[in-house]
Design an enzyme around this catalytic site. Structure first.
Site, PDB file in Angstrom:
ATOM      1  N   GLN A 260      -8.207   0.339 -24.692  1.00 35.48           N
ATOM      2  CA  GLN A 260      -8.581  -0.706 -23.740  1.00 35.48           C
ATOM      3  C   GLN A 260     -10.096  -0.869 -23.669  1.00 35.48           C
ATOM      4  OE1 GLN A 260      -5.929   1.209 -23.127  1.00 35.48           O
ATOM      5  NE2 GLN A 260      -4.309  -0.156 -22.394  1.00 35.48           N
ATOM      6  N   TYR A 287       4.116   1.097 -28.591  1.00 33.48           N
ATOM      7  CA  TYR A 287       2.820   0.437 -28.829  1.00 33.48           C
ATOM      8  C   TYR A 287       1.684   1.359 -28.367  1.00 33.48           C
ATOM      9  CZ  TYR A 287       6.167  -3.444 -28.528  1.00 33.48           C
ATOM     10  OH  TYR A 287       7.268  -4.264 -28.672  1.00 33.48           O
ATOM     11  N   GLU A 308       3.655   3.400 -33.058  1.00 29.03           N
ATOM     12  CA  GLU A 308       2.558   2.451 -33.302  1.00 29.03           C
ATOM     13  C   GLU A 308       2.590   1.976 -34.752  1.00 29.03           C
ATOM     14  OE1 GLU A 308      -0.548   0.074 -33.513  1.00 29.03           O
ATOM     15  OE2 GLU A 308       0.142   0.882 -31.589  1.00 29.03           O
ATOM     16  N   ASP A 356       3.523  -1.029 -23.760  1.00 33.62           N
ATOM     17  CA  ASP A 356       2.161  -1.573 -23.695  1.00 33.62           C
ATOM     18  C   ASP A 356       1.953  -2.461 -24.917  1.00 33.62           C
ATOM     19  OD1 ASP A 356      -0.460  -2.156 -23.222  1.00 33.62           O
ATOM     20  OD2 ASP A 356      -1.211  -0.120 -23.385  1.00 33.62           O
ATOM     21  N   CYS A 383      -1.131  -7.367 -20.688  1.00 32.43           N
ATOM     22  CA  CYS A 383      -2.372  -8.133 -20.577  1.00 32.43           C
ATOM     23  C   CYS A 383      -2.089  -9.629 -20.520  1.00 32.43           C
ATOM     24  CB  CYS A 383      -3.322  -7.813 -21.730  1.00 32.43           C
ATOM     25  SG  CYS A 383      -2.649  -8.210 -23.364  1.00 32.43           S
TER      26      CYS A 383
END
Length: 425
Positions: A260, A287, A308, A356, A383
């Site tokens: 982030q 993720y 991932e 995420d 997000c």
């Protein structure tokens, strides 16, 4: 016309004669005249021409490129009202898109309102006879040259200035992006280029060496016009990664790692996620990026699995796992769309899932896999309020209830917001 609300991109909303106007640059409570109107079937896009009555919440933007560069949308709104806007944005989006009339907590403020981003992507373009570097204009592939980004960390701006000066009077074909990441005062510089043979590389490296003490330089070879970075990284100078520590976890960040962009808010967000787990839990972190949150969770629970797709990120994650000697943490390098459903079916005990995903949200395969197996708890970090609302609708229809919705201001001065949602079956 009078502005009565703010839209999802920070634009003012006015209604007159039965029509809806989206007014770029206007704030709630202002009376404005408009220009550059573009009529659509259901609304009209336009810009402020004159402000007849100014909002008490209007402030002078610090950045001289505001309203030209597309990086920020609400620098003209005081920070207290930015937080209120983001809380309302999450609440109204969940209701409109997902059908949830739910309580939304106050948005957690960022300790830094400016100069907070630890990573920036700067497009390189050709104009006035030479290559220039800057930012995209709003909703455009057209670029504007900038000397400084007011939401980037100082080290990033220093690299931007060095590179901009280097490009003066030069045309460098195939140089597409400058990507800069700041880690503890050090920088990882990645030049996104279309081929490995770069004629200017030696001189550029010498320029960096004269101006920077501690940096890494990489090439990323990418001919795909639809993506910024490919998986092909070539090390030019320095180590592969930079070592750092977060919340007791030693880890390394490389050019391909996802982490982030706001360090202070990241710590607040991760602390809030950790509150939802205890020592007997089994957790799947979908993720997971470079695995930092996975490692923090593993220190608290019985087992943690991170999934991932980025090979570079998983490389950093596995190095971190070994360095911290965390023996209950397992990483899987693969597409969550394929790996998560398989992993869900093979865990026989009660477990929880952290989601995420990127801005486009989760795939139906991931969401349907969760609904089919029904983990005890789902922790969703998003997000993008729109894709969040769509994904939550599937999870709630599949037997989950919303326990908590908490926005975080990961992106001050922009209309973007990070949201943490806790769901229980």
């Amino acid at each position: 016309m009078k502005v009565v609300d703010l839209g999802i991109n920070g634009e003012g909303i006015a209604k007159e004669d039965g029509k809806v106007y989206f007014v770029k640059g206007a704030l709630v409570g202002e009376d404005v005249t408009v220009k550059k109107c573009v009529e659509k079937s259901r609304f009209t896009n336009c810009e402020v021409d004159r402000i007849l009555v100014k909002s008490k919440d209007r402030v002078k933007p610090q950045c001289p490129y505001f309203s030209v560069c597309g990086g920020c949308q609400i620098q003209h709104l005081c920070y207290e009202k930015q937080l209120e806007y983001k809380q309302k944005l999450v609440k109204e989006t969940l209701k409109k898109v997902g059908g949830f009339d739910t309580e939304v907590e106050e948005c957690i403020a960022s300790p830094k309102e400016y100069f907070y981003r630890n990573k920036n992507v700067f497009p390189v373009f050709f104009e006035d006879g030479h290559s220039q570097i800057g930012m995209f204009m709003e909703n455009s592939k057209t670029c504007v040259e900038i000397e400084k980004c007011f939401i980037a960390e100082p080290e990033i701006n220093r690299v931007l200035k060095i590179t901009s000066d280097f490009l003066k009077d030069k045309f460098i074909e195939g140089f597409r992006y400058l990507v800069v990441r700041s880690v503890d005062g050090k920088v990882i510089i990645t030049l996104v280029v279309e081929k490995k043979e770069i004629s200017f590389l030696k001189k550029y490296l010498q320029t960096l060496q004269m101006n920077l003490k501690d940096f890494i330089l990489n090439l990323n070879i990418n001919t795909d016009k639809n993506t910024i970075l490919s998986n092909e990284f070539i090390s030019v100078y320095g180590d592969d990664s930079i070592a750092t520590e977060d919340m007791g976890i030693q880890h390394s960040i490389n050019a391909g790692s996802f982490i982030q962009v706001n360090n202070e808010i990241r710590e607040k967000l991760y602390a809030s996620v950790l509150e939802n787990f205890s020592e007997n839990d089994i957790v799947i972190d979908a993720y997971c990026g470079a695995g930092l949150l996975s490692a923090m969770i593993a220190r608290k629970v019985r087992y943690c699995y991170g999934v991932e797709i980025s090979t570079e990120a998983i490389k950093a994650a596995n190095d971190m796992q070994r360095k911290n000697k965390i023996d209950n943490l397992y990483f899987i390098n693969g597409d969550c769309d394929k790996e998560i459903p398989s992993l869900l079916e093979n865990i026989e005990e009660e477990f929880s899932v952290i989601l995420d995903p990127p801005r486009k949200g989760c795939t139906e395969n991931v969401l349907n896999g969760i609904v089919a197996v029904r983990p005890q708890k789902v922790v969703y970090v998003s997000c993008n309020p729109i894709t969040l609302a769509k994904d939550l609708k599937i999870l709630v229809n599949g037997g989950y209830k919303l326990k908590k919705v908490q926005p975080f201001d990961m992106f001050p001065q922009t209309s973007n917001v990070e949201t943490l949602v806790i769901l229980e079956k």
